[in-house]
Design a protein around this motif. Sequence first.
Motif, PDB file in Angstrom:
ATOM      1  N   LYS A   6       0.826  -1.201   0.000  1.00 48.42           N
ATOM      2  CA  LYS A   6       0.000   0.000   0.000  1.00 48.42           C
ATOM      3  C   LYS A   6       0.859   1.249   0.000  1.00 48.42           C
ATOM      4  O   LYS A   6       0.461   2.276  -0.505  1.00 48.42           O
ATOM      5  N   GLU A   7       2.044   1.168   0.583  1.00 46.16           N
ATOM      6  CA  GLU A   7       2.922   2.321   0.709  1.00 46.16           C
ATOM      7  C   GLU A   7       3.779   2.555  -0.532  1.00 46.16           C
ATOM      8  O   GLU A   7       4.439   3.577  -0.635  1.00 46.16           O
ATOM      9  N   LEU A   8       3.785   1.622  -1.466  1.00 43.12           N
ATOM     10  CA  LEU A   8       4.594   1.762  -2.668  1.00 43.12           C
ATOM     11  C   LEU A   8       4.052   2.868  -3.558  1.00 43.12           C
ATOM     12  O   LEU A   8       2.847   3.075  -3.651  1.00 43.12           O
ATOM     13  N   THR A   9       4.961   3.563  -4.234  1.00 43.53           N
ATOM     14  CA  THR A   9       4.532   4.484  -5.275  1.00 43.53           C
ATOM     15  C   THR A   9       4.138   3.655  -6.500  1.00 43.53           C
ATOM     16  O   THR A   9       4.464   2.467  -6.591  1.00 43.53           O
ATOM     17  N   PHE A  10       3.482   4.289  -7.438  1.00 43.04           N
ATOM     18  CA  PHE A  10       3.119   3.593  -8.672  1.00 43.04           C
ATOM     19  C   PHE A  10       4.368   3.055  -9.362  1.00 43.04           C
ATOM     20  O   PHE A  10       4.405   1.900  -9.792  1.00 43.04           O
ATOM     21  N   GLU A  11       5.393   3.885  -9.430  1.00 37.75           N
ATOM     22  CA  GLU A  11       6.618   3.491 -10.119  1.00 37.75           C
ATOM     23  C   GLU A  11       7.296   2.309  -9.436  1.00 37.75           C
ATOM     24  O   GLU A  11       7.814   1.411 -10.097  1.00 37.75           O
ATOM     25  N   GLU A  12       7.300   2.317  -8.103  1.00 33.68           N
ATOM     26  CA  GLU A  12       7.906   1.206  -7.355  1.00 33.68           C
ATOM     27  C   GLU A  12       7.118  -0.089  -7.560  1.00 33.68           C
ATOM     28  O   GLU A  12       7.712  -1.151  -7.765  1.00 33.68           O
ATOM     29  N   ALA A  13       5.803   0.019  -7.505  1.00 39.23           N
ATOM     30  CA  ALA A  13       4.957  -1.171  -7.691  1.00 39.23           C
ATOM     31  C   ALA A  13       5.123  -1.727  -9.098  1.00 39.23           C
ATOM     32  O   ALA A  13       5.227  -2.943  -9.289  1.00 39.23           O
ATOM     33  N   LEU A  14       5.169  -0.849 -10.095  1.00 37.11           N
ATOM     34  CA  LEU A  14       5.334  -1.290 -11.474  1.00 37.11           C
ATOM     35  C   LEU A  14       6.696  -1.943 -11.695  1.00 37.11           C
ATOM     36  O   LEU A  14       6.797  -2.991 -12.353  1.00 37.11           O
ATOM     37  N   ALA A  15       7.741  -1.359 -11.119  1.00 35.93           N
ATOM     38  CA  ALA A  15       9.084  -1.934 -11.252  1.00 35.93           C
ATOM     39  C   ALA A  15       9.146  -3.319 -10.613  1.00 35.93           C
ATOM     40  O   ALA A  15       9.716  -4.256 -11.189  1.00 35.93           O
ATOM     41  N   ARG A  16       8.558  -3.467  -9.425  1.00 36.46           N
ATOM     42  CA  ARG A  16       8.541  -4.772  -8.757  1.00 36.46           C
ATOM     43  C   ARG A  16       7.722  -5.772  -9.572  1.00 36.46           C
ATOM     44  O   ARG A  16       8.100  -6.930  -9.704  1.00 36.46           O
ATOM     45  N   LEU A  17       6.603  -5.313 -10.134  1.00 39.54           N
ATOM     46  CA  LEU A  17       5.769  -6.184 -10.960  1.00 39.54           C
ATOM     47  C   LEU A  17       6.549  -6.690 -12.174  1.00 39.54           C
ATOM     48  O   LEU A  17       6.440  -7.858 -12.543  1.00 39.54           O
ATOM     49  N   GLU A  18       7.342  -5.828 -12.776  1.00 40.28           N
ATOM     50  CA  GLU A  18       8.168  -6.242 -13.915  1.00 40.28           C
ATOM     51  C   GLU A  18       9.150  -7.338 -13.509  1.00 40.28           C
ATOM     52  O   GLU A  18       9.365  -8.300 -14.252  1.00 40.28           O
ATOM     53  N   VAL A  19       9.748  -7.214 -12.327  1.00 34.92           N
ATOM     54  CA  VAL A  19      10.673  -8.232 -11.826  1.00 34.92           C
ATOM     55  C   VAL A  19       9.931  -9.556 -11.612  1.00 34.92           C
ATOM     56  O   VAL A  19      10.414 -10.625 -12.005  1.00 34.92           O
ATOM     57  N   VAL A  20       8.757  -9.476 -10.996  1.00 31.85           N
ATOM     58  CA  VAL A  20       7.951 -10.672 -10.733  1.00 31.85           C
ATOM     59  C   VAL A  20       7.610 -11.377 -12.043  1.00 31.85           C
ATOM     60  O   VAL A  20       7.759 -12.600 -12.170  1.00 31.85           O
ATOM     61  N   VAL A  21       7.166 -10.609 -13.030  1.00 38.85           N
ATOM     62  CA  VAL A  21       6.791 -11.193 -14.321  1.00 38.85           C
ATOM     63  C   VAL A  21       7.992 -11.875 -14.972  1.00 38.85           C
ATOM     64  O   VAL A  21       7.878 -12.997 -15.481  1.00 38.85           O
ATOM     65  N   LYS A  22       9.153 -11.231 -14.936  1.00 43.40           N
ATOM     66  CA  LYS A  22      10.353 -11.836 -15.533  1.00 43.40           C
ATOM     67  C   LYS A  22      10.716 -13.151 -14.834  1.00 43.40           C
ATOM     68  O   LYS A  22      11.082 -14.126 -15.485  1.00 43.40           O
ATOM     69  N   GLN A  23      10.599 -13.169 -13.509  1.00 43.43           N
ATOM     70  CA  GLN A  23      10.912 -14.390 -12.771  1.00 43.43           C
ATOM     71  C   GLN A  23       9.921 -15.500 -13.121  1.00 43.43           C
ATOM     72  O   GLN A  23      10.313 -16.660 -13.272  1.00 43.43           O
ATOM     73  N   LEU A  24       8.661 -15.157 -13.244  1.00 46.16           N
ATOM     74  CA  LEU A  24       7.657 -16.156 -13.599  1.00 46.16           C
ATOM     75  C   LEU A  24       7.845 -16.644 -15.035  1.00 46.16           C
ATOM     76  O   LEU A  24       7.705 -17.838 -15.310  1.00 46.16           O
ATOM     77  N   GLU A  25       8.155 -15.739 -15.932  1.00 48.58           N
ATOM     78  CA  GLU A  25       8.370 -16.118 -17.330  1.00 48.58           C
ATOM     79  C   GLU A  25       9.586 -17.014 -17.495  1.00 48.58           C
ATOM     80  O   GLU A  25       9.626 -17.859 -18.390  1.00 48.58           O
ATOM     81  N   ASP A  26      10.577 -16.842 -16.630  1.00 52.12           N
ATOM     82  CA  ASP A  26      11.790 -17.650 -16.688  1.00 52.12           C
ATOM     83  C   ASP A  26      11.467 -19.129 -16.472  1.00 52.12           C
ATOM     84  O   ASP A  26      12.105 -20.005 -17.048  1.00 52.12           O
ATOM     85  N   GLY A  27      10.484 -19.408 -15.622  1.00 56.82           N
ATOM     86  CA  GLY A  27      10.035 -20.776 -15.412  1.00 56.82           C
ATOM     87  C   GLY A  27      10.985 -21.658 -14.622  1.00 56.82           C
ATOM     88  O   GLY A  27      10.853 -22.885 -14.644  1.00 56.82           O
ATOM     89  N   GLN A  28      11.927 -21.086 -13.909  1.00 55.83           N
ATOM     90  CA  GLN A  28      12.923 -21.869 -13.185  1.00 55.83           C
ATOM     91  C   GLN A  28      12.606 -22.051 -11.707  1.00 55.83           C
ATOM     92  O   GLN A  28      13.343 -22.729 -11.002  1.00 55.83           O
ATOM     93  N   LEU A  29      11.518 -21.454 -11.230  1.00 49.83           N
ATOM     94  CA  LEU A  29      11.189 -21.511  -9.809  1.00 49.83           C
ATOM     95  C   LEU A  29      10.321 -22.727  -9.498  1.00 49.83           C
ATOM     96  O   LEU A  29       9.536 -23.172 -10.335  1.00 49.83           O
TER      97      LEU A  29
END
Length: 82
Positions: A6-29
Amino acid sequence: MQEKQKELTFEEALARLEVVVKQLEDGQLPLEESLALYAEGIELVKVCNHKLDNAEEHIRVLLADDKGELMLKELQQAKGEG
């Protein structure tokens, strides 16, 4: 929604979301980590959507007066806040 997100800025949330998506797309977890990241991503999307909704509401408040000048009207408290 987690308090930290809730405390994240839009930019911070979007940047973290991009990291999450890349990790999920990698398929190694492992499955459990992927599910946890997916859940985090859903929450981040909610944060981003909330921030965008608030920004859109602020933009709609800008109105032209009878002289064609823009003026800012007082916003009512955003939905779900307070």
